[in-house]
Design a protein around this motif. Sequence first.
Motif, mmCIF file in Angstrom:
data_model
loop_
_atom_site.group_PDB
_atom_site.id
_atom_site.type_symbol
_atom_site.label_atom_id
_atom_site.label_comp_id
_atom_site.label_asym_id
_atom_site.label_seq_id
_atom_site.Cartn_x
_atom_site.Cartn_y
_atom_site.Cartn_z
ATOM 1 N N TRP A 139 0.804 -1.317 0.149
ATOM 2 C CA TRP A 139 -0.024 0.114 0.047
ATOM 3 C C TRP A 139 0.785 1.219 0.178
ATOM 4 N N SER A 143 2.048 4.533 -2.894
ATOM 5 C CA SER A 143 2.211 6.061 -2.681
ATOM 6 C C SER A 143 3.490 6.422 -2.998
ATOM 7 N N SER A 166 0.041 14.340 -2.936
ATOM 8 C CA SER A 166 -0.697 13.126 -2.791
ATOM 9 C C SER A 166 -0.236 12.275 -2.016
ATOM 10 N N THR A 170 -2.091 10.480 0.910
ATOM 11 C CA THR A 170 -2.453 8.887 1.185
ATOM 12 C C THR A 170 -1.546 8.155 2.081
ATOM 13 N N THR A 222 -8.812 8.269 2.001
ATOM 14 C CA THR A 222 -7.502 9.172 1.350
ATOM 15 C C THR A 222 -7.116 8.646 0.086
ATOM 16 N N LYS A 223 -6.992 7.184 0.122
ATOM 17 C CA LYS A 223 -6.311 6.527 -1.456
ATOM 18 C C LYS A 223 -7.407 6.775 -2.402
ATOM 19 N N GLY A 256 -8.242 2.143 -2.792
ATOM 20 C CA GLY A 256 -9.220 2.330 -1.681
ATOM 21 C C GLY A 256 -10.533 1.507 -1.804
#
Length: 958
Positions: A139, A143, A166, A170, A222-223, A256
């Motif tokens: 994950w 990012s 970003s 994230t 957030t993602k 997400g």
Amino acid sequence: MSYLHVVIILPFLFALLGPIMQKLMPRVHGGWFMLPVPVLLFSYMLSRIPTIQSREKIFESLPWMPSLGVEFNVYLDGLGLLFALLITGIGSLVVLYSIFYLDKNKEKLPHFYVYLMLFKGAMLGLVLSDNLMVLYGFWELTSISSFLLIAFWHQREKSRYGALKSMVITVSGGLAMLAGFILLYVMAGTFSIRELIEGIHTWSDHNLFVPAMVLVLAGAFTKSAQFPFHIWLPDAMEAPTPVSAYLHSATMVKAGIYLVARMSPIFAGEALWLWLVSGFGIATLIYGSFRAMKQIDLKALLAFSTISQLGMIMSLFGLGSAAAFYTGSADAIFYTKATMAAVFHLINHAVFKGALFMVVGIVDHETGTRDIRKLGGLMAVMPITFTIAVIGSFSMAGLPPFNGFLSKEMFFTAVLNITEMNLLSMDTWGILFPVIAWTASIFTFVYSMVLVFRTFTGKPQFEKLEKKPHEAPLGMLLSPVVLVALAVVFGLFPGILSYSLIEPAMAAVHPALLEPGQQFKVKIEMWHGWTMELFMTIGVVALGTTLFLMHRRASVLHAPLFNRVSLNRTYDKGIGMLDRGSSMLTNLYMTGAIRHYLIYIFLFMVVSLSVTMYATGSFQVDTSSFADTSFYEAMIIIALILSTLAVPFATTRLMAIILTGVAGYMVTLFFVIFRAPDLALTQMIVETVSVALFLLCFYHLPKLKKEIVKLRFRLWNFIIAVSVGVIMTLIALSASSSRSFESISHYFLENSYKLAGGKNVVNVILVDFRGFDTLLEIVVLGIASYGIYAMIKLKLKGDEEISKLPARESEFKYDIYGLKSNDVILRKVSKLAIVIILLFSLYLFYNGHHHPGGGFIGALMASAAFILMAMSYGMKSVHRIIPMDFRKLTALGILIALLTGMGSFLFDVPFLSHTFDYFQIPLLGELELATALLFDLGVYLTVIGVTMTIIFTIGRDT
């Protein structure tokens, strides 16, 4: 046989090989090297469809950190297969598109494709991981890799800003999600997603259940850019168009969505889950669609449309979770229609959004602008692009006969169904869902029409364009053509997806609703009668057409929403305040004086340790078990104390170095008396090398001047020094006086030879029992040596300033071998001494497994020989005799140690497991050979590399 681990590892492998292949064949576009990877993976995933349809689940396990419950387990079911197909399928088309979009003569293609492969591998690892900690690792890797992709054109300020924004948002959500995962482990005792789902009924009433759910949703929101965390997505448009197409259609923002779908079997039974997921989703849907109408940049319009569409999918998964409240009844299947719509629209959105981003990229590429105000009339010169845009936009608007129409109708069905739910007052508040859904669909229709008609129809404005527009090359058109063809096929023949992808994914989201052998009924039709959904669609088209015709004239439809107050401004001001605040705080303690920094460190250490020890009642000094002090020990203690006390009063640096060395050698004598030859050897060599290092450092300093220091400063130093000494002494005495457990030394003594084949317990601990610690230690040493090298290589004085120095100092700066001794006796003696020391070093290295020695001690001994050679003959002679870059030797040593540990995987045993055996060697007889010797070789080379890098770097000072 399944190859799920290979599926994840392959993109990372090509991320390493890609630049090499590009170097070997510079005339070939780097994308051609990468294209086979997603194509091959997509083909493999297609071959798994029959397996998943038959309800077989593919599971693979790779041991990693079993003691922590972290295993590299991968799991393929209907949901994972769906996302893997999107990642690899869209990824194949994006790579093909990028080959023709990115100019190999202008862009840094190796960097681009390395980042892209890292991102692809991270996404595959994310959707296929069964372990929450492994999932979290992938994950955050998405990012990081997306940060690199968004900032690919890093010379642009907006690209850097968008990338940082970003990542901040994230990653912050990811940390919250990590906390949620840890809470799940606390409740259930496992990180396995499968085990969490299977045992949900045993711990779902835990008081940490709701906090864990909220934290996990923070990561998902957030993602997937849910309101109000959506603000990073429009700024991510500064990435190259292939990146935008990939991130928005099939990867980053869908992570997400995947997490919500994957965690639904765990949290769907909680009413708060339904309200949060559907509530945030529907709010994001209406906000994103309204903002999309107001954009003048085509990519910004698509960015807000993505936010809107993500909100729609998120709300559908939230509404679908209502089925969990009716498990075991017929009503459960009724509410799974929302999940069916979510899965179907997930596919549809990837198809038409990927095509539309590529269309916008083509327009930008061929006209030089994305500004809607400058575009118009492109239909005549770009007919194929126009056709693609029409199909993609109409599908996004939800018009027949395209796939978007079907999933939009299913969305209307889902929001209408939820009004019939008599749970949590949904019969009252539920009416808001169809109202908001219908309003948002109108806005969606408007911005879809703006996208296609304002760009391709109307009066041409070619004079405002940077380039003369023309149709894109076939290679750039091929990928979007494939996608819009799928939009038509899926619209006319939705049954292709019904039981191949949609139904297995639904089964993964709602595993508790099906009995073994059962299937969800998935029926998707273009015509379903004169229903409320159809009338809502007619209303959308009618009102949407009216608003589109008014779009240019009505400022409320195209003017910016807010001028002074916005979430972006709030974010910018918040980051600015944090930056200024951190600068003010940092300036308070970052004074540039090392003395101040040491005061902070020592004060914090003394206070924290004192408070902790006092609060826990750990100050317990018991002298009854202390041994008597012999005469020799007393003499050594006296000499140690006197040499230490004399250091502050030394009038020259040379005397201070000698006194410090005396203190170190007194400690060495203690180790000799206490029968610790390994420690004695190490301490003695370290002291020898340290003295040489100090001499090199102090040689560059000006002559020591006695400065008058105020008494309060001396007193303050004295207080800190005494406090540190007292607290460390008390801790040492308390630790030896209050042992709660039997010493582990007995275990090592009994098992060092039995388990590791070594009689030298100290060495066995370092290379076997605690080998992982040693590996990390040599990595830290390597980093420190590189840091010293880099720091010294940062020339604080330019060449012009050096040339202005006095003759003697300037000569020294360039005569890097100025430390060479002129002592003839030293040179003659050192020739024999160096050979003896080096041979002894090899002896210590090889025999360290059974006798005093080992890789660390042997390396220090070899370093001492090289230092003696440098002092006797000059550093230039060392480089002439040993033409080696010791920094590379450090890297080689770390690599050997790491590969030795990874070799354990070939035998399906934990990392850094060792073995040994006895072999008959000609002339030498029976010898024991242990794999630990290879690891020790890595330590040996690393320590030599680290030591000599530091010594030679400081000695040169260039």
